[in-house]
Design a protein around this motif. Sequence first.
Motif, mmCIF file in Angstrom:
data_model
loop_
_atom_site.group_PDB
_atom_site.id
_atom_site.type_symbol
_atom_site.label_atom_id
_atom_site.label_comp_id
_atom_site.label_asym_id
_atom_site.label_seq_id
_atom_site.Cartn_x
_atom_site.Cartn_y
_atom_site.Cartn_z
ATOM 1 N N TYR A 146 57.893 9.924 167.219
ATOM 2 C CA TYR A 146 57.765 8.468 167.099
ATOM 3 C C TYR A 146 56.277 8.157 167.006
ATOM 4 O O TYR A 146 55.434 9.053 167.068
ATOM 5 N N LYS A 166 60.179 1.307 170.342
ATOM 6 C CA LYS A 166 61.417 2.076 170.509
ATOM 7 C C LYS A 166 61.153 3.515 170.916
ATOM 8 O O LYS A 166 62.038 4.375 170.846
ATOM 9 N N TRP A 198 53.662 10.644 159.117
ATOM 10 C CA TRP A 198 54.928 9.950 158.922
ATOM 11 C C TRP A 198 55.430 9.990 157.472
ATOM 12 O O TRP A 198 56.604 10.313 157.235
ATOM 13 N N LYS A 242 59.101 11.323 156.572
ATOM 14 C CA LYS A 242 60.064 10.401 155.950
ATOM 15 C C LYS A 242 60.654 11.020 154.686
ATOM 16 O O LYS A 242 61.867 11.000 154.467
ATOM 17 N N GLN A 298 63.693 6.131 159.300
ATOM 18 C CA GLN A 298 62.908 5.524 160.384
ATOM 19 C C GLN A 298 62.822 6.459 161.581
ATOM 20 O O GLN A 298 63.601 7.406 161.716
ATOM 21 N N LEU A 299 61.883 6.148 162.449
ATOM 22 C CA LEU A 299 61.748 6.845 163.731
ATOM 23 C C LEU A 299 62.205 5.890 164.829
ATOM 24 O O LEU A 299 62.171 4.699 164.617
ATOM 25 N N PRO A 300 62.627 6.397 165.996
ATOM 26 C CA PRO A 300 62.490 7.766 166.482
ATOM 27 C C PRO A 300 63.480 8.755 165.857
ATOM 28 O O PRO A 300 64.552 8.394 165.393
ATOM 29 N N GLN A 346 68.347 7.000 165.350
ATOM 30 C CA GLN A 346 68.781 5.839 166.132
ATOM 31 C C GLN A 346 68.529 6.099 167.616
ATOM 32 O O GLN A 346 69.101 7.006 168.227
ATOM 33 N N SER A 347 67.706 5.246 168.198
ATOM 34 C CA SER A 347 67.302 5.464 169.593
ATOM 35 C C SER A 347 68.482 5.529 170.555
ATOM 36 O O SER A 347 68.475 6.333 171.495
ATOM 37 N N GLU A 406 68.974 -3.214 173.848
ATOM 38 C CA GLU A 406 68.853 -3.498 172.406
ATOM 39 C C GLU A 406 68.782 -5.002 172.149
ATOM 40 O O GLU A 406 68.020 -5.453 171.288
ATOM 41 N N TYR A 408 65.315 -6.193 173.070
ATOM 42 C CA TYR A 408 64.343 -5.754 172.066
ATOM 43 C C TYR A 408 64.467 -6.609 170.793
ATOM 44 O O TYR A 408 63.458 -7.064 170.241
HETATM 45 N N1 LIG Z 1 67.729 0.960 164.891
HETATM 46 C C1 LIG Z 1 66.626 1.902 164.852
HETATM 47 C C2 LIG Z 1 65.357 1.155 164.493
HETATM 48 C C3 LIG Z 1 64.195 2.096 164.293
HETATM 49 C C4 LIG Z 1 62.973 1.382 163.751
HETATM 50 O O1 LIG Z 1 62.972 0.146 163.547
HETATM 51 N N2 LIG Z 1 61.929 2.178 163.476
HETATM 52 C C5 LIG Z 1 60.703 1.650 162.936
HETATM 53 C C6 LIG Z 1 59.614 1.579 163.985
HETATM 54 S S1 LIG Z 1 60.118 0.640 165.401
HETATM 55 C C7 LIG Z 1 60.181 2.599 161.842
HETATM 56 O O2 LIG Z 1 60.499 3.764 161.812
HETATM 57 N N3 LIG Z 1 59.341 2.068 160.956
HETATM 58 C C8 LIG Z 1 58.665 2.867 159.944
HETATM 59 C C9 LIG Z 1 59.299 2.751 158.589
HETATM 60 O O3 LIG Z 1 60.331 2.042 158.442
HETATM 61 O O4 LIG Z 1 58.763 3.379 157.668
HETATM 62 C C10 LIG Z 1 66.509 2.622 166.195
HETATM 63 O O5 LIG Z 1 66.813 2.011 167.222
HETATM 64 O O6 LIG Z 1 66.151 3.805 166.213
#
Ligand SMILES: N[C@@H](CCC(=O)N[C@@H](CS)C(=O)NCC(=O)O)C(=O)O
Length: 228
Positions: free
Chosen positions: A9, A15, A43, A47, A56-58, A69-70, A102, A105
């Motif tokens: 992450y 998250k 990243w 990706k 996306q991360l984590p 998905q966290s 959630e 958040y």
């Molecule tokens: N629903 C997902 C949301 C994950 C999320 O929003 N990740 C964002 C950072 S908080 C991310 O990876 N952003 C970078 C991107 O989209 O390239 C979870 O809970 O894991």
Amino acid sequence: MAEPLKLYYFPVMAKGLGPALVCELSGLSWLGPKDLGFTRDDWPKLKESGKCAFGQLPLLEVGSTCISQSIAIVNYVGKLAGTEGATPEDFATSQTLLAEGEDLYAAMQKFQPTRSVKLGEYGRDGITLKGNATAHGKFWEEWVPDQLQKLETLLKGKSQFTAKGETVGELYLWAMLHQMKLCKSELFSATPKLGEFYARIAGLAGVKKVVSGASTYGEWEQYFVNPE
Ligand SMILES: N[C@@H](CCC(=O)N[C@@H](CS)C(=O)NCC(=O)O)C(=O)O
């Protein structure tokens, strides 16, 4: 010895804090971004690798298994470590708290500025519009106290929601409450038992280690900030 869990992450709490706490308190061997040598610059490559199901991360990598998905990540660790709630009732409570985490958040995302998005601005996706100052005021004056009061009721006069008091749901909820408290120090003034819950978890050695930046995760940046 089993291969360590690998948690990827960014260095912001957002998250990442919840999964990091759950990994640290699982007692399982794990590696976070600091010891994985993972930085924001890495990243785009991760990706592109396709390991993150939703881009996306984590991400939690366990051998050849990649978990996105966290909520899935913390539940997976909870199942491995036995921290998901020992009885069906405690399991349900832990799941309830995950869902509440959630909700908190998501509400913070709607109404509280972040490091990169101010009140009334569009988010990075170009679609989500952050609430304005009026919405921000109502959020803290009405919505937040109502949610905290409901959690206070769920505590039934105790400072833990489950018998063990350290289920994945409790840790995940704490991670969100912590981020809210960084924005509003008197967060628990009307909910003393929830304040005790917060203080009890904050005092755990593993939690102190993660929050202070001394864990394998490394140091944190605050994600949600107060309006300028
Ligand atoms: N629903 C997902 C949301 C994950 C999320 O929003 N990740 C964002 C950072 S908080 C991310 O990876 N952003 C970078 C991107 O989209 O390239 C979870 O809970 O894991």
